[in-house]
Write a protein that holds these residues in place. Sequence first.
Motif, mmCIF file in Angstrom:
data_model
loop_
_atom_site.group_PDB
_atom_site.id
_atom_site.type_symbol
_atom_site.label_atom_id
_atom_site.label_comp_id
_atom_site.label_asym_id
_atom_site.label_seq_id
_atom_site.Cartn_x
_atom_site.Cartn_y
_atom_site.Cartn_z
ATOM 1 N N VAL B 39 21.322 27.189 -18.173
ATOM 2 C CA VAL B 39 22.004 26.122 -18.657
ATOM 3 C C VAL B 39 21.109 24.884 -18.775
ATOM 4 N N ILE B 40 20.666 24.534 -17.538
ATOM 5 C CA ILE B 40 19.815 23.289 -17.147
ATOM 6 C C ILE B 40 18.736 23.143 -17.951
ATOM 7 N N ALA B 41 17.825 24.527 -17.904
ATOM 8 C CA ALA B 41 16.540 24.702 -18.440
ATOM 9 C C ALA B 41 16.783 24.378 -20.047
ATOM 10 N N MET B 42 17.817 25.186 -20.562
ATOM 11 C CA MET B 42 17.851 24.940 -22.133
ATOM 12 C C MET B 42 18.260 23.589 -22.657
ATOM 13 N N LEU B 43 19.220 23.025 -21.818
ATOM 14 C CA LEU B 43 19.647 21.510 -22.003
ATOM 15 C C LEU B 43 18.367 20.643 -21.930
ATOM 16 N N ALA B 44 17.574 20.799 -20.810
ATOM 17 C CA ALA B 44 16.521 20.026 -20.566
ATOM 18 C C ALA B 44 15.491 20.162 -21.677
ATOM 19 N N ILE B 45 15.126 21.135 -22.094
ATOM 20 C CA ILE B 45 13.905 21.318 -23.118
ATOM 21 C C ILE B 45 14.529 20.742 -24.379
ATOM 22 N N ASN B 46 15.651 21.220 -24.718
ATOM 23 C CA ASN B 46 16.494 20.706 -26.026
ATOM 24 C C ASN B 46 16.437 19.225 -25.910
ATOM 25 N N GLU B 47 16.743 18.578 -24.806
ATOM 26 C CA GLU B 47 16.658 17.196 -24.438
ATOM 27 C C GLU B 47 15.419 16.534 -24.812
ATOM 28 N N GLY B 48 14.487 17.257 -24.318
ATOM 29 C CA GLY B 48 13.290 16.452 -24.047
ATOM 30 C C GLY B 48 12.621 16.536 -25.390
ATOM 31 N N ALA B 49 12.732 17.713 -26.430
ATOM 32 C CA ALA B 49 12.072 17.789 -27.612
ATOM 33 C C ALA B 49 12.746 16.715 -28.422
ATOM 34 N N SER B 50 14.206 16.762 -28.201
ATOM 35 C CA SER B 50 14.741 15.703 -29.378
ATOM 36 C C SER B 50 14.421 14.478 -28.906
ATOM 37 N N TYR B 51 14.383 14.120 -27.864
ATOM 38 C CA TYR B 51 13.937 12.713 -27.531
ATOM 39 C C TYR B 51 12.779 12.235 -27.953
ATOM 40 N N GLU B 52 11.721 13.435 -27.974
ATOM 41 C CA GLU B 52 10.483 12.930 -28.482
ATOM 42 C C GLU B 52 10.401 12.654 -29.812
ATOM 43 N N LEU B 377 3.268 24.366 -18.221
ATOM 44 C CA LEU B 377 3.177 25.659 -18.995
ATOM 45 C C LEU B 377 3.415 25.607 -20.522
ATOM 46 N N LEU B 378 4.544 24.938 -21.031
ATOM 47 C CA LEU B 378 4.551 25.044 -22.441
ATOM 48 C C LEU B 378 4.418 23.651 -23.085
ATOM 49 N N LYS B 379 3.786 22.977 -22.559
ATOM 50 C CA LYS B 379 3.188 21.491 -23.130
ATOM 51 C C LYS B 379 4.365 20.917 -24.059
ATOM 52 N N ILE B 380 5.690 21.106 -23.881
ATOM 53 C CA ILE B 380 6.538 20.304 -24.382
ATOM 54 C C ILE B 380 7.452 19.648 -23.638
ATOM 55 N N PRO B 381 7.720 18.479 -23.751
ATOM 56 C CA PRO B 381 8.512 17.548 -22.757
ATOM 57 C C PRO B 381 10.088 18.197 -22.511
ATOM 58 N N ALA B 382 10.515 17.858 -21.280
ATOM 59 C CA ALA B 382 11.970 18.378 -20.839
ATOM 60 C C ALA B 382 12.310 16.973 -20.197
ATOM 61 N N LEU B 383 13.642 16.754 -20.309
ATOM 62 C CA LEU B 383 14.354 15.859 -19.825
ATOM 63 C C LEU B 383 15.670 16.206 -19.016
ATOM 64 N N LEU B 384 15.964 15.432 -17.733
ATOM 65 C CA LEU B 384 17.139 15.851 -17.062
ATOM 66 C C LEU B 384 18.053 14.763 -17.139
#
Lengths: 240, 423
Positions: B39-52, B377-384
């Motif tokens: 759950v955390i990983a998915m939220l963090a990746i999504n959060e990061g991508a949308s923040y960018e 690893l994925l070169k995409i941002p993630a936020l927590l």
Amino acid sequence: MMKELVRLESISKRYVMGRTVVTALDEVSLSIHEGEYVAIMGHSGSGKSTMLNVLGCLDKPTSGRYLLGGLDVSTMDDAALSDVRGRRIGFVFQSFNLIPQISVLANIEVPLFYLGMPRPQRHPRSSALADLVGLGHRKDHKPTELSGGQRQRVAVARALANDPLLILADEPTGNLDTRTSQEIMELFDDLYRRGRTIILVTHEDDVAGHARRVVRLKDGKVDSDSLSARGLAESKAAQT
Amino acid sequence: MKGLNKVGDIVLLGLSSLAVHKVRSGLTAMGILFGVWSVIAMLAINEGASYESQQSLRQMGSDNLLIDSVKPSADESGAAQARGVLNYGITWSDQRTLIDNLPGVVRWTAAHRTQKSAQNGTKLIPCQVIGASPNYLDLGRLALVAGRFVSEADQTLCRNTAILTVSLARRLFGPDDPLDKVIRLGGESFRVVGLVDQPSRTMAAVPSELAMNLIFIPSATDKNRFGEFTVINTGSSRSRERVEVSQLIVQLADEKTVLNAAKVVRSLLSRSHDKRDYDITVPLELIEQRAKQRRLWNIMFFTVASISLLVGGIGIMNIMLASVTERTREIGIRRALGAKRRDIIVQFLVEAVTLTTVGGLTGIALGFAVPPVVQTLLKIPALLPAATMIIPFLMAVIVGLISGLYPAMRAAQLDPIEALRHE
Ligand SMILES: Nc1ncnc2c1ncn2[C@@H]1O[C@H](COP(=O)(O)OP(=O)(O)O)[C@@H](O)[C@H]1O
Ligand SMILES: [Mg+2]
């Protein structure tokens, strides 16, 4: 005369099994006073265990009235009955019924735990009880590390933990050899001398011989109710 | 006081029986751990991508409107091709109409773009020349790196000054300092007066191979020297295009007026243009669209991750049910010795909730590793953000409560005599 502790008034217990009705207890009336030592005897299936379970508030009678220490327990709900068991009854079972994962002391403390006694008070009490039943050197052992006789001693100590009105034992020597049976019965004798009220179920005459009064059940009815040899001797001694 | 003491003891009891079954407890907690972690990983990746993406949109300015001229598609442009010249895009008259009619205009700037080649010595590099006024620096969200941008004096005197993007400067001058150097552009000499960073968004319809090579010159100079025509060389054939205004940026009073202004722009332009030779960008609309998209993604991510938590919960319920069966006798003993149904329920609930809480906390602890790992690893941002931590944790606790409740109730409902007989 001592106070009346147990009063059964026309207690019946019936089990409905499909179409047939098994009557385990049939209109049993009985009175037991403080300080008595009673053996309940009878053939297998005569209702001994059922009677003990009713006496111990583990089972509710189908009909009749049961007064324990003047309190009508036949109408109580589950929570109130649990409370009565926790405060007034001490059980000793044929198969010991100790909790295998916890120590001797922890087992003895279980009733105290549900009484809400704080941990610092529980410990000295369970320790003293372990000493009393002669297990002072096995306090931190697990039940699985003990012999049958030792296990039953733990169970007796546990039955004493809440300072009960009534000690109930269902064939306490049923799983023990003759010698250890003797030792356990001596423990009960000792408790009797200290003024405890004891009711034990047995089908062995030797064991029943330790009690002062013998109640015989037959098909769920009281067949006879009389003093044992020791009981007779004691009452004669009291009269002279 | 007495009651509290007892509850505390029952909690300890629950904990100690977990300690007895270490492996089983560990495996069960692991189910929850991975649930919470995913759950955390998915939220963090999504959060990061949308923040960018939000960030890059905000850079365009949420109170701005951008109107670009774009070359109409081939079949539409056929008719407009008169005497080999393709005429399209925003006109000066459009510009006047828009500025006069839009409500709440604070500032505006217009830029004109032509395609030329910049020359320094023997180096000849194709580039986009943008005639801009001084306020384009701000409205076009350019970042000045060195020197200065187009000035008012440049405009009034029609000076030949040029501001280059850093990358173009490097290609033209290599390691040398390009400031005050002279380049050749469309047969004229221009003095380099400033450097800007590559803008995050330039103009619609700039060929991507030229997007890095931008030269800003004063718009007055551009109009004077180069006019509205640009010559396009495609292989052997040459074609000429004429655009009056390449880009119009309008800044409005506030975000509320932006959406309304966008509507006015659309209706005005659709009235005066019979072909789609312009493109309107409303950063605010995009921001809102992205936010909506993000909510959708969040829901989907959340559902998927919740399913894994649910699976963990089922695991716990399974274990607890097995534990109830295995400990039927113990339950009977406890009941005979005075335990109420409630006491048994609490004992089993504590076990279940402890398992999920420990699993959940470990999952959260591992969750802190998500952004760095994802970034490398994925070169995409993630936020927590905090919600990323709290929501999965609460979910885990609730899963623990629910999955523990049923087994606990079952344990408590056992008849003590039956339970004591259990082998
Ligand atoms: N839960 C029960 N359901 C049906 N019948 C039962 C149940 N418990 C006891 N009985 C019946 O009640 C009678 C008395 O049983 P019990 O009190 O266990 O006898 P004892 O202990 O003297 O051997 C027996 O006939 C037994 O089969
Ligand atoms: Mg029996």
